[in-house]
Scaffold this motif. Sequence first.
Motif, PDB file in Angstrom:
ATOM      1  N   PHE A   8       0.744  -1.149   0.120  1.00 57.44           N
ATOM      2  CA  PHE A   8       0.082   0.123  -0.086  1.00 57.44           C
ATOM      3  C   PHE A   8       0.809   1.395   0.054  1.00 57.44           C
ATOM      4  O   PHE A   8       1.930   1.413   0.547  1.00 57.44           O
ATOM      5  CB  PHE A   8      -0.934  -0.063   1.293  1.00 57.44           C
ATOM      6  CG  PHE A   8      -2.083  -0.959   0.962  1.00 57.44           C
ATOM      7  CD1 PHE A   8      -3.244  -0.570   0.505  1.00 57.44           C
ATOM      8  CD2 PHE A   8      -1.845  -2.441   1.348  1.00 57.44           C
ATOM      9  CE1 PHE A   8      -4.401  -1.455   0.568  1.00 57.44           C
ATOM     10  CE2 PHE A   8      -3.039  -3.235   1.054  1.00 57.44           C
ATOM     11  CZ  PHE A   8      -4.287  -2.746   0.754  1.00 57.44           C
ATOM     12  N   ASP A   9       0.208   2.305  -0.449  1.00 60.16           N
ATOM     13  CA  ASP A   9       1.063   3.339  -0.562  1.00 60.16           C
ATOM     14  C   ASP A   9       1.031   4.029   0.667  1.00 60.16           C
ATOM     15  O   ASP A   9       2.178   4.902   0.951  1.00 60.16           O
ATOM     16  CB  ASP A   9       0.462   4.454  -1.620  1.00 60.16           C
ATOM     17  CG  ASP A   9       0.358   3.851  -3.204  1.00 60.16           C
ATOM     18  OD1 ASP A   9       1.745   3.703  -3.591  1.00 60.16           O
ATOM     19  OD2 ASP A   9      -0.515   3.439  -3.573  1.00 60.16           O
ATOM     20  N   CYS A  10      -0.075   4.053   1.195  1.00 56.52           N
ATOM     21  CA  CYS A  10      -0.129   4.908   2.573  1.00 56.52           C
ATOM     22  C   CYS A  10      -1.009   4.148   3.693  1.00 56.52           C
ATOM     23  O   CYS A  10      -2.142   3.645   3.203  1.00 56.52           O
ATOM     24  CB  CYS A  10      -0.737   5.957   2.539  1.00 56.52           C
ATOM     25  SG  CYS A  10      -0.757   7.031   3.888  1.00 56.52           S
ATOM     26  N   VAL A  11      -0.469   3.868   4.739  1.00 58.88           N
ATOM     27  CA  VAL A  11      -1.391   3.191   5.748  1.00 58.88           C
ATOM     28  C   VAL A  11      -1.433   4.118   7.029  1.00 58.88           C
ATOM     29  O   VAL A  11      -0.483   4.946   7.385  1.00 58.88           O
ATOM     30  CB  VAL A  11      -0.579   1.822   6.273  1.00 58.88           C
ATOM     31  CG1 VAL A  11      -1.454   1.200   7.415  1.00 58.88           C
ATOM     32  CG2 VAL A  11      -0.508   1.099   5.059  1.00 58.88           C
ATOM     33  N   ILE A  12      -2.827   4.320   7.501  1.00 61.08           N
ATOM     34  CA  ILE A  12      -3.029   5.077   8.379  1.00 61.08           C
ATOM     35  C   ILE A  12      -3.507   4.260   9.630  1.00 61.08           C
ATOM     36  O   ILE A  12      -4.310   3.626   9.739  1.00 61.08           O
ATOM     37  CB  ILE A  12      -4.283   6.072   7.983  1.00 61.08           C
ATOM     38  CG1 ILE A  12      -3.812   6.758   6.904  1.00 61.08           C
ATOM     39  CG2 ILE A  12      -4.412   6.986   9.254  1.00 61.08           C
ATOM     40  CD1 ILE A  12      -4.449   6.427   5.661  1.00 61.08           C
TER      41      ILE A  12
END
Length: 219
Positions: free
Chosen positions: A67-71
């Motif tokens: 994933f490009d970004c994980v929050i």
Amino acid sequence: MKKQYAVIGLGRFGSSLAKELIELGFDVLGIDSSEQTVEKLNGILTRAVIADSTDIEALKALGIGNFDCVIVAIGNDIQSSILTSMLLKELEVKTVVAKALTELHGKVLNKMGVDRIVYPERDMGIRVAHQLASPNLLDYIEISKDYTVAELSVPKRLSGLSLKELDLRVKYGCSVIAINRKDSVTIAPMGTDILNDSDVMVIIGNNQQIIDFEREFID
């Protein structure tokens, strides 16, 4: 390819963020330990799954490293938030964003190399306080410890003035970076642009500069 996001923790903050990312056209994987919570978001998010984010094997099985970004939006369990963030960094996720509940929590996340730390409750409190203090202040966003972007509705006393006449940069050190009108938005306006009392100015400057401007010009 459009960016892919994963949101871990689907409480009020996490679910709201995930839904907004979907509205913006991104793919979003939602992860939570509660079956009931996941069921509510099935069919809304690209995919919603039940998983323990503190289990590295579970994260690997979900392909979280792709994933490009994980929050990390885990609610009140600071231990799980820290452990999850640590595992995401270990799995070399490109960008890790984490919600912090306290300043100390944020410091720990920062030491672990989390790329961005957000304080939803604190930041909302700051924004509401400024909005209450100034009726013309529509929004207030701290972009760093020194600089703020503020949206201010133009008061009647400034209507008809050009930005050159207002001369914000020279007098106060802050700048108008956009003017929102009912039917248009002017980005990087010129000195010749005229303000109307139905306009909204988007101003950037440090906190004191914006406060000084508000005190003198805003009703």
